[in-house]
Design an enzyme around this catalytic site. Structure first.
Site, PDB file in Angstrom:
ATOM      1  CG  ASP A  55      -2.034  -0.924   1.110  1.00 16.10           C
ATOM      2  OD1 ASP A  55      -2.503  -1.356   0.209  1.00 16.10           O
ATOM      3  OD2 ASP A  55      -2.537  -1.413   2.107  1.00 16.10           O
ATOM      4  CG  ASP A  74      -6.398  -1.175  -1.849  1.00 15.28           C
ATOM      5  OD1 ASP A  74      -7.072  -2.590  -1.922  1.00 15.28           O
ATOM      6  OD2 ASP A  74      -5.724  -0.815  -1.063  1.00 15.28           O
TER       7      ASP A  74
END
Length: 169
Positions: free
Chosen positions: A124, A138
């Site tokens: 991330d 995402d």
């Protein structure tokens, strides 16, 4: 029949491939630029509120179920299978917007599954204020789901208008 099936899958497959490619390329760049240790270097984008920050996520959204990457990989594959089933059987899959949404959802989900299989965690890197750090996969899933909800809402509004018109006649 074959061309009809191909037409329903061409757009989702192309969108998924693009989503996976962008997701994986962005993650490789982040690791090369801000790695190897997570959360030690940052690139501010808009002040300190929006920045790039390399992070590992062994859980799911909002850091739930940390350390359960193997189970989450299996769950993600089951969800992907379910999404494909719904696309085939329930969704108006001839509509371009639905095809794009499905491609985004599948591409995003597969982008994160690739990380889990290769690395044991998801990379991330997009940090916006207090919100949990996320990535392009995402974002693709979120945008795809939003498109599906928007299309459903628009279809429901159109259906209600038709019903009202029929009742007033």
């Amino acid at each position: 029949m074959k061309s009809l099936v191909q037409a329903r899958w061409m757009t989702p497959i192309l969108v998924a491939i693009i989503a996976i490619a962008l997701d994986q390329a962005s993650k490789r760049w982040i690791v090369a630029t801000l790695g190897p240790e997570p959360m030690t270097k940052f690139i501010p984008l808009i002040g300190e509120d929006i920045r790039l920050a390399y992070s590992h996520n062994t859980g799911i959204a909002f850091s739930l179920f940390q350390g359960k990457s193997d189970i989450l990989t299996i769950v993600a594959l089951v969800i992907i299978t379910g999404a494909i089933y719904l696309y085939i059987t329930q969704l108006p899959n001839r509509r371009r917007l639905i095809q794009i949404a499905m491609g985004l959802i599948l591409g995003g989900a597969l982008g994160n599954v690739i990380d889990r299989i290769q690395l044991g965690y998801v990379v991330d890197f997009i940090q916006v204020g207090w919100f949990p750090i996320f990535n392009l996969a995402d974002s693709a899933i979120t945008v795809g789901a939003a498109i599906l909800m928007l299309q459903y809402a628009l279809d429901e509004i159109a259906l209600r208008r038709v019903r009202q018109a029929m009742m007033s006649q």
